[in-house]
Motif scaffolding. Sequence first.
Motif, short mmCIF file in Angstrom:
data_model
loop_
_atom_site.label_atom_id
_atom_site.label_comp_id
_atom_site.label_asym_id
_atom_site.label_seq_id
_atom_site.Cartn_x
_atom_site.Cartn_y
_atom_site.Cartn_z
N THR A 3 24.34 19.29 -15.99
CA THR A 3 23.16 19.23 -16.84
C THR A 3 21.91 19.49 -15.99
OG1 THR A 3 24.30 17.63 -18.20
CG2 THR A 3 21.93 17.82 -18.51
N ARG A 11 24.67 18.23 -28.78
CA ARG A 11 24.27 19.22 -27.79
C ARG A 11 25.41 19.60 -26.85
NH1 ARG A 11 18.81 19.77 -27.58
NH2 ARG A 11 19.31 21.85 -26.91
N CYS A 12 26.61 19.63 -27.35
CA CYS A 12 27.73 20.02 -26.51
C CYS A 12 27.79 21.54 -26.41
CB CYS A 12 29.05 19.49 -27.05
SG CYS A 12 29.69 20.38 -28.48
N GLU A 13 27.16 22.23 -27.35
CA GLU A 13 26.98 23.69 -27.31
C GLU A 13 28.26 24.47 -27.55
OE1 GLU A 13 24.58 24.84 -23.99
OE2 GLU A 13 23.01 23.45 -24.61
N CYS A 38 31.00 16.36 -13.76
CA CYS A 38 29.74 15.90 -14.37
C CYS A 38 29.70 14.37 -14.39
CB CYS A 38 29.65 16.44 -15.79
SG CYS A 38 28.30 15.72 -16.73
N TYR A 77 15.84 17.07 -18.32
CA TYR A 77 16.65 17.49 -19.47
C TYR A 77 16.60 16.47 -20.62
CZ TYR A 77 20.40 19.76 -22.03
OH TYR A 77 21.12 20.39 -22.99
N CYS A 99 30.75 20.15 -20.99
CA CYS A 99 30.21 21.16 -21.92
C CYS A 99 29.21 22.07 -21.22
CB CYS A 99 29.53 20.47 -23.10
SG CYS A 99 30.69 19.57 -24.13
N HIS A 100 28.32 21.46 -20.43
CA HIS A 100 27.28 22.28 -19.81
C HIS A 100 27.85 23.17 -18.72
CE1 HIS A 100 23.84 19.49 -21.25
NE2 HIS A 100 24.27 20.32 -22.16
N GLU A 154 21.74 23.11 -15.19
CA GLU A 154 21.22 23.89 -16.30
C GLU A 154 19.71 23.74 -16.42
OE1 GLU A 154 22.89 23.04 -20.16
OE2 GLU A 154 21.25 24.11 -21.12
N ARG A 211 27.29 26.61 -20.43
CA ARG A 211 26.01 27.11 -19.93
C ARG A 211 26.20 27.88 -18.64
NH1 ARG A 211 21.55 28.22 -22.81
NH2 ARG A 211 21.10 26.51 -24.21
#
Lengths: 785, 183
Positions: A623, A363-365, A752, A587, A682-683, A626, A687
């Motif tokens: 996270t 889920r690093c997107e 994060c 999440y 990542c988020h 998001e 995101r």
Amino acid sequence: MSAKDLRQKSREALANENLGCALGRFSDSYVVSREEIYRGMDFQALREEVAGIKSGAALHMEELAARFQAAAEKRGAKVFRAATAQVAREYIARLAKERGVELIVKSKSMASEEMHLNDYLQEQGLNVAETDLGEWIIQLSCQKPSHMVMPAIHLSKEEVAAIFSKEMGREVEPDIPDMVKLARQELRKKFLAAGMGISGGNIAVAETGTVVMVTNEGNGRLTTSLPPLHVIIVGLEKLVPRFTDVAPILEVLPRSATAQHITSYVTMITGPVPAEGLDGREYPKKELHIVLLDNGRTRMAADPVFREALQCVRCAACLNVCPVYQLVGGLFGDVYTGGIGAVLTAFFTNPEKAGEIQNLCLRCERCRDFCSGNIDLPGLIGELRRRTVQKEGMSAGQRLIFEKVLADRRLFHSLLRLAAKAQKPFARGGRIRHLPLFFAGLTEGRVLPAIADRPFRDLADSLPGPQSAGAAADERAEAASGVRTAGMSVGGRVAAAPGGRAAGVPAAGGRAGAATGGQASGAAADERAGVASVSALRPAAPRQKVGFFSGCLIDFVYPQTGVAVQKVLTALGMEMVTPAAQSCCGYPAQQVGLPDVAAKLARQNIAAFEAAGVDKIVTACPTCAEALKSLYPQLLAGEKEWSARAQAMADKVQDFSSFVHEHRDELPLNPQEQTFTYHDSCHLKRRLGVTAQPRELLAAAGGTIVEMSPADICCGFGGSYSIKFPEISQAVLGRKLQAVTGTGASVVAVDCPGCRLQIAGGLAHRGSPVEVRHTAEILAERLKK
Amino acid sequence: MYESFVTKARALGTEVYRVDDPAAAKQLIEKLIREAGAKKVALVPAPLLDALDMEKVVSAARAELLTAGSVRKRADEADLGITTFDLAIAETGTLVQDATALDRRLVSMLPPVHLAVMPLDGLTATFRQAIANLAAGEIPGYLAFVSGPSRTADIERVLTIGVHGPGRLIVVFIDEQEGRGSR
Ligand code: SF4
């Protein structure tokens, strides 16, 4: 494959060094050359154009199939509509037998892989030769292709030489040009002797009945030219309405697949063309059969969520940038691999296996930014996960944790407090190797920080000042008298002496009223009031009332980040409150496929912040940001009363760095020179699209940033992922740590707490002195006193 | 436009030449055949080549022009194939050919060296433009877009030229054609 098998297989894949190295090196250079090849083009606009064409085609799949059939047949082709892989295989085998074909040559076709065509034809006594070099190597070694575009990328030249030696019955040297020459000679013989050619197709044009095929080697050209009988297998998702639709698709496909402007050969076949038989006979028109394969595509097109996956052009960019794929290769998938592979597997080849492999997604997107079809692949994988859990359930233990523990804030928080005590015997120097309760598993191969003695929710009530008690008393006095002096860095802080709440609290209005009891009962009183917070003397005239959403990690593991946020916001003249009724953002529950639990938490958090009456909501965890910003409105969209409340909350949410960046001119900084490297979470990057803000803040605080390469690759944390696949998580982390230490910086700044946990744990495990700190902490240290 | 074609095509490994007229083309092609060391040449008749009197050119280059027998055999035996192309795309360095006829498909693919002859006025700016132009008429049975020699990177991602198709791709642009004048 069971979860256990999958984990075992992933261990084996990780042990294969060549695989990880080859794919990792490829990925790094791929990203660079891909960017180069798209220079001067608007990739976003281009992929939206492609997505528009393909999504429209998915909606009209049946209609396009009928038009294609009519057009192709008008030109003399025979079109066979195959509902399943089985009927397609049978059709092709029957055709070959009826025509007395002895040898079949094939050029690359994922659809034929999907139907396991080679195995079937061979079972039927037919002889098939793959002619794409990579596919041929794979066929000779009885393996499965590991990559849609480069099937043999996992093999070294020595391995290839060994495979060729066995086939030729003589020693073949591992010299690449020589081996390619050998393949040319061997396969040329087969081309000239073959009675049937089977090829795939990248695009099928409904209006003209044309099939478009891209190749680099030219084997596709020969497969479709030499044998007098030609079969094209093409999936229904390759249909587009117009001939001109070919242009945008071919503009993205080679660029994204291999960073080429165009492949060496693009071939467009419309109806049968002349051929010469093996006996030298001339045919003015050869026999052309086009197998239009459904095999799950109609079902996918009918699914309102997964229809999006039909926008895929099979460029494999999502594989190339996937940190998990880089490490385990074809294991992440079935016939189709990588992120898109998980989704296609669910519909085309192996629904049961798909339920397992989707777990491998971190889920690093990262893939979403690169997708040529503009597919929200992480979203689709999330949905796959949700459906898998819905159908198969999750282990009783896991479900219990999420439904009974996480959804019950009081229980969850008391367990964490209990954990903080229970871990005592295991903690060494603030770090811990084994966590009790349900965090067990997280500690494998990594040093974890201990759960804080006092969570931020408690500290927020009694933030000790950095100054002496005297200074703190002064502050209290000033604050009580409503004067905010310039030098007061933490104006909103009560700065209570340990053991008791400040007596002079607060002129800060009713909201702080809870903070009147003694320390011991304070928390309980706060909970009753619903608003803990406010340790807080507000700045005399607060500019804004900012609610802090701490998130579990900052609350219970890194309370110092919360303290730092409070210092910085107060220095900006904001009043910060931390509502005690807030809970986990939800999440993780969403991520494991329990949206009901996530929705329950969403409602709790919305209510908690409404009660606090804040202007803004800031969080130092991307996270959580998001979740609050995007997930809540989505989760509660169907609930009349809640959807508006969720949106109202979402509109107030901002991540710490962006919020502070907006007010950076007023931040009283005392810059200190220091070199940092920065890790893009990542988020935050993907995101929330935040990359420049934290860097600029660090620079304003005197920092010099040495970028790591690549800066934005995932650290491998992925929440509960690190519990399920600790080995993969560790290996992804390994690449990250290399990048970190490569910069020579002594501090990694992050935004994060999850990434911090992962990176700091990895560094500590390797005995590295490099520190990991949240941007908020670095800024707080450099506030003017 | 021509310049940008040259840049793109050369980056792909295509060898690009340009001559003013058929006479110069004859000289150049003879030289190219000789330099390639080709002993056997296969070609596909077309008006553009007829005007160049290729039989003479090939024999002047001391090579044999294969004419008899099956096209499969001829194409497979030849050291060098010659065909004409209709379009070229500057943006991508691509040559485009209506390869519906079998001999054109085989002669352009089987020999290790391919020599493409192309009128300069077939040059188009972009890929999109080329597709739009093609879409305006009936799509031929077999359209071949060729961009550089045959290549693979399937073993350890090392770029290797000449897998199944030609390892060398040479294109000769002719500015002015007989009876048509220059454009
Ligand atoms: S999902 Fe997107 S990135 Fe992945 S192969 Fe398909 S088009 Fe390419």
